[in-house]
Scaffold this motif. Structure first.
Motif, PDB file in Angstrom:
ATOM      1  N   GLY A 277       0.811  -1.209   0.000  1.00 34.86           N
ATOM      2  CA  GLY A 277       0.000   0.000   0.000  1.00 34.86           C
ATOM      3  C   GLY A 277       0.844   1.258   0.000  1.00 34.86           C
ATOM      4  O   GLY A 277       0.424   2.310  -0.490  1.00 34.86           O
ATOM      5  N   ARG A 303       3.113  -1.362  -6.495  1.00 35.93           N
ATOM      6  CA  ARG A 303       2.008  -0.479  -6.085  1.00 35.93           C
ATOM      7  C   ARG A 303       0.905  -0.635  -7.119  1.00 35.93           C
ATOM      8  O   ARG A 303       1.080  -0.297  -8.296  1.00 35.93           O
ATOM      9  CB  ARG A 303       2.460   0.974  -6.021  1.00 35.93           C
ATOM     10  CG  ARG A 303       3.319   1.314  -4.816  1.00 35.93           C
ATOM     11  CD  ARG A 303       2.541   1.325  -3.498  1.00 35.93           C
ATOM     12  NE  ARG A 303       1.493   2.323  -3.504  1.00 35.93           N
ATOM     13  CZ  ARG A 303       1.675   3.602  -3.180  1.00 35.93           C
ATOM     14  NH1 ARG A 303       2.885   4.048  -2.861  1.00 35.93           N
ATOM     15  NH2 ARG A 303       0.660   4.439  -3.178  1.00 35.93           N
ATOM     16  N   GLU A 307      -6.750  -1.019  -5.346  1.00 36.23           N
ATOM     17  CA  GLU A 307      -6.504  -1.827  -4.154  1.00 36.23           C
ATOM     18  C   GLU A 307      -7.304  -3.126  -4.135  1.00 36.23           C
ATOM     19  O   GLU A 307      -7.231  -3.882  -3.163  1.00 36.23           O
ATOM     20  CB  GLU A 307      -6.805  -1.009  -2.896  1.00 36.23           C
ATOM     21  CG  GLU A 307      -5.830   0.147  -2.693  1.00 36.23           C
ATOM     22  CD  GLU A 307      -6.007   0.833  -1.351  1.00 36.23           C
ATOM     23  OE1 GLU A 307      -7.004   0.498  -0.655  1.00 36.23           O
ATOM     24  OE2 GLU A 307      -5.173   1.686  -1.000  1.00 36.23           O
TER      25      GLU A 307
END
Length: 353
Positions: A277, A303, A307
């Motif tokens: 994260g 990254r 998400e």
């Protein structure tokens, strides 16, 4: 940026079809509506293709938004001898062309895409890049865009029936978008809807086809930013546990070769890769004896653009791993025998279990 033409009604589609066929410089077409056979079969039109000195007539079915169910219906719908069905839409995705091909249904769209097989004649033409793009007035959502991909991931990660409310809670995707995504996935034949309006549930109907479509649409470099690090420790699992401890409450999940070795080992894991994260602090890098490098690093930190990769994780030996489908996707577009490990993982009987 090229202007896109939107088709709002099936009448618009019929008019645009005539224009498109008249302007086709590669193939010779003729379209009629007055033939008696069209009335008998309730076809929208009769389209003739001249190829190889022969005339090939088709019964045309015009649809703004075709469905997998419609293609299956056309495959079994009675048609007079020598007048097979031809599906016409503003735009046909690779998925729908594949469905037509498997069902033996000819198809074409207003972007120049054509698939026809009649005897020894086979025409398989891709959309023309020089044409003005044509779509239906209310285009489908992209089911594999960053946030939307959370929904197919849910169906492929968990073998269960889902309600809309369950999907909203599990994925964080808004109910209106989930509703549109479910409609699209059902239309394309990937999902099956069961129950009534008040108690609907959805299950995956063709998991392999859904995953294949995701693979076809996936672009690794667009959905992740990668930083590579040189590390001194030869023990990747030890480094993984140090990284996990240092991450605190920030999301972290391991993927690619390192994760695959806990699910179905096939190749030696030479790289430790993890979705994070946040980028590691200088203190964390010092504790790991890690130094950022341009290439050749044995620690890859990723990254994600979205998400959703942290959803439906699994735990092995106390380490969080992304779901099997995510491991598979992440291995396909990298070297170091990644595709070999991906193939072995997918063919394993425990995949997605």
């Amino acid at each position: 940026m090229r202007k896109t033409r939107a088709i709002r009604t099936e009448r618009d589609l019929a008019v645009a079809l005539e224009e498109s066929l008249r302007g086709d410089t590669d193939l010779s077409w003729r379209i009629t509506r007055a033939e008696a056979i069209a009335d008998k079969t309730r076809a929208d039109a009769v389209i003739h293709l001249q190829a190889g000195g022969k005339d090939f007539p088709f019964l045309a079915e015009l649809k703004l938004k075709p469905t997998a169910e419609l293609i299956a219906t056309l495959a079994h719908r009675a048609a007079p001898h020598n007048h097979p069905w031809l599906l016409v839409a503003p735009r046909l995705s690779d998925r729908f062309v594949d469905l037509c091909r498997k069902a033996g249904i000819a198809c074409l769209d207003l972007n120049g895409r054509v698939w026809v097989r009649r005897g020894t004649v086979l025409i398989d033409r891709s959309p023309s890049p020089s044409r003005e793009p044509v779509i239906a007035a209310t285009p489908e959502p992209d089911i594999f865009s960053a946030k939307s991909s959370r929904v197919p991931r849910a169906f492929l990660a968990r073998r269960q029936a889902w309600t809309q409310a369950d999907l909203v809670a599990a994925t964080g995707v808004s109910r209106p978008l989930i509703s549109r995504l479910l409609e699209t996935l059902v239309r394309q034949g990937f999902l099956r809807r069961e129950g009534g309006l008040r108690n609907s549930q959805w299950t995956v109907a063709e998991p392999d086809a859904l995953l294949d479509e995701w693979v076809r649409r996936d672009v690794w470099t667009r959905r992740v930013t990668v930083r590579q690090y040189s590390i001194l420790s030869p023990n990747l699992e030890k480094t993984a546990r140090q990284l996990l401890a240092a991450s605190g409450s920030a999301p972290l999940a391991f993927t690619q070769w390192f994760a695959a070795q806990f699910r179905h080992p096939y190749t030696e894991s030479l790289v430790l890769s993890a979705y994070v994260g946040n980028w590691p602090s200088e203190e964390t890098l010092a504790a790991l004896n890690a130094r950022e490098v341009a290439a050749g690093g044995r620690l890859w930190l990723l990254r994600p653009q979205d998400e959703g990769v942290f959803q439906f994780t699994q735990v092995a030996n106390g380490l969080p791993l992304v779901c099997d489908v995510q491991i598979y996707l992440d291995l396909l577009q990298v070297g170091l025998r990644g595709p070999d490990q991906a193939k072995a993982l997918r063919e394993w009987e425990g995949f997605r279990q």
